[in-house]
Design a protein around this motif. Structure first.
Motif, PDB file in Angstrom:
ATOM      1  N   ALA A  50       0.861  -1.321   0.041  1.00 31.90           N
ATOM      2  CA  ALA A  50       0.045   0.017   0.026  1.00 31.90           C
ATOM      3  C   ALA A  50       0.682   1.145   0.045  1.00 31.90           C
ATOM      4  N   PHE A  51       1.934   1.261   0.622  1.00 34.59           N
ATOM      5  CA  PHE A  51       2.824   2.401   0.658  1.00 34.59           C
ATOM      6  C   PHE A  51       3.486   2.570  -0.531  1.00 34.59           C
ATOM      7  N   ILE A  52       3.871   1.537  -1.350  1.00 31.86           N
ATOM      8  CA  ILE A  52       4.587   1.803  -2.777  1.00 31.86           C
ATOM      9  C   ILE A  52       3.572   2.151  -3.606  1.00 31.86           C
ATOM     10  N   LYS A  53       2.312   1.986  -3.596  1.00 39.22           N
ATOM     11  CA  LYS A  53       1.250   2.371  -4.347  1.00 39.22           C
ATOM     12  C   LYS A  53       1.116   3.899  -4.005  1.00 39.22           C
ATOM     13  N   LYS A  54       0.973   4.015  -2.662  1.00 34.84           N
ATOM     14  CA  LYS A  54       0.709   5.520  -2.363  1.00 34.84           C
ATOM     15  C   LYS A  54       1.744   6.332  -2.885  1.00 34.84           C
ATOM     16  N   THR A  96      10.431   2.010   9.510  1.00 33.63           N
ATOM     17  CA  THR A  96       9.437   1.630  10.516  1.00 33.63           C
ATOM     18  C   THR A  96       8.021   1.675   9.935  1.00 33.63           C
ATOM     19  N   PHE A  97       7.240   0.637  10.355  1.00 30.17           N
ATOM     20  CA  PHE A  97       6.054   0.499  10.032  1.00 30.17           C
ATOM     21  C   PHE A  97       5.984   0.147   8.561  1.00 30.17           C
ATOM     22  N   GLY A  98       6.968  -0.360   7.954  1.00 30.37           N
ATOM     23  CA  GLY A  98       6.875  -0.550   6.491  1.00 30.37           C
ATOM     24  C   GLY A  98       6.419   0.501   5.465  1.00 30.37           C
ATOM     25  N   SER A  99       6.888   1.723   6.029  1.00 28.68           N
ATOM     26  CA  SER A  99       6.292   2.919   5.347  1.00 28.68           C
ATOM     27  C   SER A  99       7.623   3.927   5.274  1.00 28.68           C
ATOM     28  N   ASN A 100       8.759   3.699   5.229  1.00 30.00           N
ATOM     29  CA  ASN A 100       9.995   4.535   5.140  1.00 30.00           C
ATOM     30  C   ASN A 100      10.089   5.733   6.118  1.00 30.00           C
ATOM     31  N   ALA A 153       9.222  11.234   8.695  1.00 24.80           N
ATOM     32  CA  ALA A 153       8.464  10.735   8.175  1.00 24.80           C
ATOM     33  C   ALA A 153       7.870  11.427   6.730  1.00 24.80           C
ATOM     34  N   PRO A 154       8.543  11.071   5.598  1.00 22.57           N
ATOM     35  CA  PRO A 154       8.270  12.155   4.565  1.00 22.57           C
ATOM     36  C   PRO A 154       7.001  12.011   4.015  1.00 22.57           C
TER      37      PRO A 154
END
Length: 419
Positions: free
Chosen positions: A39-43, A123-127, A148-149
């Motif tokens: 979901a993060f990559i798609k975000k 962290t949290f799988g969201s860079n 958290a960019p």
């Protein structure tokens, strides 16, 4: 004739609709990621389900993903579906992202200092980056960092930093160099905004307290200070770098401007700004030429507490720990990195470098940049031990040997490339 005209127009419009349908993205599928969330990559990707298939946008996504700390390499595949649309596959090779941080140095004056830390870059799988460090440079220091960019969206993020830094600092008066115990305790909040693939902005405030305590017997009655300050900060970056594992190509520019307010005349209000320009070029299969140019200026007050320093770990390898200060700086770092050995995940890289810098004295003029006393030139050699699957797992050893006036020499160790 009119019927024929409308028939032709209708056929052309219908053909264009079919053509457009053929070039739509049905879905973006992510493969190879484990800790990093799909979901993060798609975000953060610009290519979405339902958008027009665009190879340039896919290439930009690849560059963006390879810049992320959690990804060592990324590539894509495109497959046509049965209904004429396309599935785009983003293939991810992840980095290990729980990384210790180690920096230490020594010079021929027997100086020794180190900084150790631990950072999680995914962290949290969201860079989200969370880290701490401890520094021993005669005195104890520590810091906690959160960054958290992409916290709020693919464009908007947040950074929060706390630092309690204590060092021994030389302060340069006209008739002597005095040693001070310097403490800076600060709390900082920054907003992070990415305009597009190449351009981003950081903006925020920092509240800090500077404390200068004289070391030894203060026979000349030198000032001791404890001054609360506010700092407004803005950073603008243009980034056009492209990564292939440990190789880098392209250029990057970072402009940093700060305005500092103070309640003490010894440390008056001032501005400081500097610009870093980076240029990297691949040379053959094993070579990488790297360059950095820094130009900076601050308010030109005649003060012993000038903001720019000449320092081992910042600008000139081998020069020592804060050996001089100024209100202006010009620094040029260039090095040639060459892969001596590479097998699977391990790379041994050698480098030859030249670090050169010049400073403007507090209250001086631009002619100070050419004075021999203010120019430092340090060529040297180094080694890099690189793990290709762990983010920033580059252990560096550099030895700088000064050839300018009153030069020193020494080793500089650290994690990550020097620049």
């Amino acid at each position: 004739m009119i019927k024929l005209f409308f028939a032709v127009v209708f056929t052309m419009c219908f053909s264009c609709m079919l053509y457009a349908q053929d070039n739509y993205v049905a879905d973006v599928k992510v493969q190879g990621n484990k800790k990093l969330k799909t979901a993060f990559i798609k975000k953060v990707a610009s290519v979405k389900s339902g958008t027009i298939l665009d190879s340039l946008r896919i290439e930009e996504d690849m560059k963006l993903l390879k810049r992320l700390p959690s990804i060592s390499h990324a590539y894509y595949q495109v497959f046509r579906t049965e209904n004429g649309t396309y599935n785009v596959f983003y293939n991810i090779e992840e980095n290990f992202t729980l990384i210790p941080s180690v920096n230490f140095y020594t010079t021929d004056d027997d100086e020794f200092a180190y900084r150790i830390g631990l950072y999680e870059f995914n962290t949290f799988g969201s860079n989200v980056i969370i880290g701490v460090f401890y520094q021993k440079d005669i005195y104890d220091s520590y810091a906690i960092n959160f960054r958290a960019p992409f916290l709020f969206s693919r464009r908007l993020g947040l950074a929060v930093n706390y630092q309690d830094l204590t060092t021994q600092e030389p302060v340069f008066f006209e008739d002597e160099t005095a040693q001070y115990k310097y403490n800076n305790e600060s709390f900082e909040v920054l907003g992070l905004y990415q305009f597009n693939f190449h351009n981003r902005l950081e903006f925020g405030i920092n509240y800090f307290v500077e404390d200068y305590r004289f070391k030894g017997e203060n026979i000349n009655n030198r000032p001791e200070l404890n001054v609360p300050k506010w700092l407004a900060k803005g950073i603008y970056e243009y980034n056009n770098l492209n990564y292939f594992y440990h190789f880098v190509s392209g250029f990057r520019n970072i402009f940093n401007f700060q305005y500092v307010t103070s309640s003490n005349d010894m440390l008056p209000d001032f501005f400081i700004g500097w610009n870093d320009f980076f240029y990297f070029k691949r040379i053959g299969d094993k070579g990488n030429w790297a360059n950095r140019v820094r130009i900076g200026l601050s308010t030109n007050d005649e003060t012993p507490f000038a903001p720019f320093s000449v320092d081992n770990n910042i600008n000139v390898r081998g020069v020592g720990n804060t050996i001089d200060r100024g209100t202006g700086t010009i620094v040029f770092n260039t090095e040639y990195r060459y892969t001596l050995y590479e097998k699977n995940w391990f790379v041994l890289q050698g480098n030859a470098f030249v670090d050169a810098g010049a400073w403007r004295n507090p209250g001086g003029d631009f002619g100070d940049f050419s004075k021999k006393d203010n120019v430092k030139i340090y060529p040297g050699l180094g080694l890099r031990f690189i793990h290709k699957k762990i983010y920033n797992a580059i252990f560096r050893i550099d030895y700088g040997y000064g050839i300018s006036k009153n030069a020193t020499k020494g080793f500089v160790f650290g994690i990550g490339q020097y620049f």
